[in-house]
Write a protein that holds these residues in place. Structure first.
Motif, PDB file in Angstrom:
ATOM      1  N   LEU B 292     -36.441  65.849  62.869  1.00 43.58           N
ATOM      2  CA  LEU B 292     -37.865  65.686  62.593  1.00 43.58           C
ATOM      3  C   LEU B 292     -38.132  65.798  61.091  1.00 43.58           C
ATOM      4  N   GLY B 379     -46.851  66.379  62.873  1.00 41.04           N
ATOM      5  CA  GLY B 379     -46.639  65.553  64.064  1.00 41.04           C
ATOM      6  C   GLY B 379     -47.925  65.298  64.826  1.00 41.04           C
ATOM      7  N   MET B 447     -43.665  62.874  67.599  1.00 41.31           N
ATOM      8  CA  MET B 447     -42.236  62.739  67.327  1.00 41.31           C
ATOM      9  C   MET B 447     -41.757  61.341  67.705  1.00 41.31           C
TER      10      MET B 447
END
Lengths: 63, 683
Positions: B292, B379, B447
């Motif tokens: 991430l 996110g 994500m």
């Protein structure tokens, strides 16, 4: 740092993340400090650590 | 400091200030997520280099002093460990679902309040607490938080803290299980992949037990391949008319399945299910976090959520309550988390090789967790705000279909069409994304956006979404299993105070009763959350936040007491200030949760609203019968009692803390109980 040492470090980190310390360090400690006492085999050492992490009090991890 | 060094830190400060300046000066236009990441990293670097070093100096960190691992090494529990290896261990233990969920929920007020609290909170409170508790435990042979409170403050506060920690455990388990229920209800693809981890873990358990004992890396790799296959095959399961119904459940049915699962899983031998799944969840967690981080930097997405939304006034649909105090309890993990006090006084202090490493591990690992929270905030903020509110608002607000959700969310001021909502659901391979509160699904969409921009494009989005859901569900289920076991021991210790034989860890009956009570307790709150008219998260997450921050306040009070007993009270402001702030936030929040007149905030007001309606014979949604109305009233009152209990716990610990500090102040010599500063004689 050599590539081999880096890999060893990463493998040790991964294992300790799930509660298994270095078996070599354990053997070295036993040989140095308690040469008279029996040493756990690699399998017995692994099972002992697994039980210690998950089976007893304070099986610690966070939310 | 050498002048080259000075210039280097000056540059870091300038870059950080520049990034914050970009964020502060954005007027309506979307800023890039990379600015947030840069600002956060600069803040962390400066805090670590200057404030953490100051903390280490005032507590008297002395690398020459023997640590527990040097005093009685045994190769098992007490092992002097390389600081980088230990950092990994400690970080993996503190970072769970908390830093991923709180910031996502807090995004309803915009990204700015959450970001500022995460950064300020971690530097001045969260990392201070982790470092101090690690230091305290390291000087006391790795004793636990409860034992240290007993040691330094007395038996009564020790027991009160133990009770508080147990209640927090129950609430955490309930709220984590609720997140899983919200993510997997009516999602055959998601439920299939999560269910597949159970036989997969059992196979891994058999492998590590008998076939190749101890080969953790090997078995994890095999398990990972199995997980990927389960995600890929899950699409076919969801598309199949015969298989899909097997994995499609209502939230209430899933709730009962989870309760049954928790009871059985926590009684199985640890090597069979818990340990192998912990391997998978730990490595997947670290891998997903690293991916991430790389993804955000590579994709550099703009933040589409406004910096501030109208919901700072407390009228938000995700959770109710104004910015102060509720933002500061909604984001706990990532800013400051009391639960870390239990971890920092667990295995880590027994493994530390030198006192000099405490700053890197205690303060540093918490900064890293804070960075995870920042990424979760990013996110949630890069997706269409309309999608965010459609996903996170309770069904009572947005209805259950795309048309009603689009109307409701557009009316909130975030224009969105029913087509966008339907397309997003289709892109991620789900039939609906509406009312999936709890953070996990929202973060999974975020994500999936980032990952699919790097690998696979839109065609891979559904895969990435279910990968993210699996990654969160996996470690939440591991936490449910491990937490039930830990809660059982806490309960046995507590009951053992009255009935000493109950403490026995190996005897069967106390263990069974302890487990049963523990599962019943979190199961009760889970069921309450699943059937809650306000969506569950609105009720349980504040309780979790309040209890978690109160535990942090308790840990900081202990640290203050020890600073006084070390006769270093002139530096005690480093723990007193964050403790005061946390007490202020949690006490205000608890009082509001108890007595606020708005039924969306106050438990008692909500109870009265339903009780009055029931007395008139009137039904309020979602209750359909009088019995359901009465149950909602009862639930509210139990939540209110719990809130009052938390208040009592923190008030009594503060009382005992002040008393102990005053006694210590009158004494001329230090009165702390530490392990000696010289090496122990050889055995």
């Amino acid at each position: 740092m050599s590539l081999k040492a880096l890999w060893r470090g990463l493998a040790d980190t991964g294992r300790l993340m799930v509660g298994v310390p270095s078996y070599q360090a354990y053997c070295a400690h036993m040989a140095e400090a308690h040469p008279d006492r029996p040493v756990l085999s690699a399998t017995a050492f692994f099972r002992d650590r697994q039980q210690a992490r998950y089976g007893g009090r304070g099986g610690g991890r966070c939310c | 400091m050498r002048s080259a060094n000075r210039i280097g830190w000056g540059v870091v400060a300038l870059i950080g200030a520049g990034a914050l300046g970009v964020i502060a000066n954005a007027r309506g236009e979307a800023i890039n997520a990379v600015w947030v990441v840069i600002a956060a990293l600069c803040v962390y670097l400066i805090a670590y280099r200057f404030y953490a070093r100051y903390l280490a100096r005032i507590v008297g960190i002395d690398p020459a002093r023997p640590t527990p691992a040097m005093r009685h090494p045994d190769g098992l529990d007490f092992v002097a460990t390389d600081r980088r290896v230990l950092f990994g261990h400690h970080f993996a233990a503190i970072a769970g679902a908390g830093p991923l969920v709180g910031p996502v929920l807090a995004a309803q007020m915009g990204y700015l309040p959450g970001m500022l609290w995460i950064l300020a909170g971690v530097v001045l409170a969260g990392a201070v607490q982790d470092f101090m508790v690690l230091f305290l435990s390291m000087r006391r042979d790795g004793r636990s938080l409860g034992e240290m409170i007993r040691l330094e403050m007395g038996a009564v506060p020790g027991t009160i803290a133990l009770f508080g920690a147990f209640m927090i455990m129950i609430i955490i388990l309930a709220v984590l299980a609720l997140i899983v229920v919200r993510a997997l209800a009516g999602s055959p693809w998601g439920l299939f992949t999560v269910a597949a981890t159970i036989p997969l873990a059992v196979l891994m358990g058999v492998y590590t037990r008998w076939i190749r004992p101890g080969r953790v890396g090997e078995v994890s790799l095999l398990g990972f391949v199995g997980l990927i296959l389960a995600i890929v095959y899950g699409r076919d399961v969801a598309a199949s008319a015969t298989l899909a119904p097997w994995f499609t459940y209502s939230p209430v049915a899933l709730c009962w399945i989870l309760i049954g699962y928790g009871a059985i899983a926590s009684l199985l031998p640890v090597w069979l299910l818990l340990a192998p799944r912990d391997y998978l969840s730990t490595f997947l967690k670290i891998g997903a976090i690293a991916t991430l981080a790389i993804g955000i930097v590579v994709v550099a997405p703009p933040l589409r959520m406004p910096a501030l939304t109208a919901f700072v006034d407390g009228s938000g649909p995700v959770w109710s309550g104004s910015l102060f105090p509720f933002l500061f309890i909604t984001i706990a993990c990532g800013a400051v988390s009391g639960f870390h006090a239990l971890i920092a006084s667990g295995t880590t202090p027994k493994l530390i090789a030198s006192e000099g490493d405490a700053r890197f591990i205690g303060y540093g690992a918490m900064l890293m967790e804070s960075f995870v929270a920042i990424m979760a905030l990013v996110g949630a903020s890069i997706i269409d705000p309309g999608v965010y509110f459609a996903m996170n608002s309770p069904a009572a607000v947005v209805g259950t279909d795309a048309a009603s959700a689009a109307v409701a969310v557009t009316a909130m001021g975030f224009p969105i069409t029913p087509e966008t909502i339907a397309t997003t659901a289709r892109d991620v391979g789900e039939t609906t994304i509406i009312s999936r509160a709890g953070g996990a699904p929202t973060l999974a969409v975020g994500m999936a956006h980032i990952f699919s921009a790097v690998v696979g494009g839109r065609a891979m989005m559904a895969f990435w979404y279910h990968f993210a859901i699996l990654f969160e569900a996996l470690f939440i289920l591991t936490a449910v299993d491990a937490g039930t076991r830990a809660g059982r021991f806490m309960l046995q210790d507590l009951i053992g105070l009255a009935v000493p034989s109950f403490r026995n860890a190996t005897s069967f009956l106390p263990g069974l009763i302890g487990t049963g009570l523990c599962v019943a307790a979190w199961g009760f709150f889970l069921y309450q959350g699943v059937t809650d008219p306000l969506g569950g998260v609105n009720t349980l997450w504040p309780l979790f936040g309040i209890s978690n921050q109160m535990l942090a306040a308790v840990a900081l009070v202990l640290a203050t007491v020890v600073l006084f007993r070390m006769k270093r009270q002139r530096y005690a402001w480093v723990t007193i200030l964050p403790a005061i702030w946390l007490v202020l936030c949690t006490v205000t929040a608890s009082l509001l949760k108890l007595f606020a007149s708005d039924p969306r905030v106050g438990f008692l007001a909500h109870a009265n609203r339903f009780a009055d309606a029931a007395a008139r014979g009137q039904m309020l949604a979602p209750a359909k019968t009088l019995a359901e109305m009465r149950r909602i009233v009862l639930n509210d009152r139990i939540d209110a009692i719990l809130c009052a209990l938390f208040l009592a716990v923190v008030a009594s610990i503060i009382g005992y803390g002040i008393r102990t500090c005053l006694i210590a102040r009158r004494s001329d010599a230090p009165s702390v109980i530490e392990i000696p500063a010289w090496p122990a004689p050889a055995e």
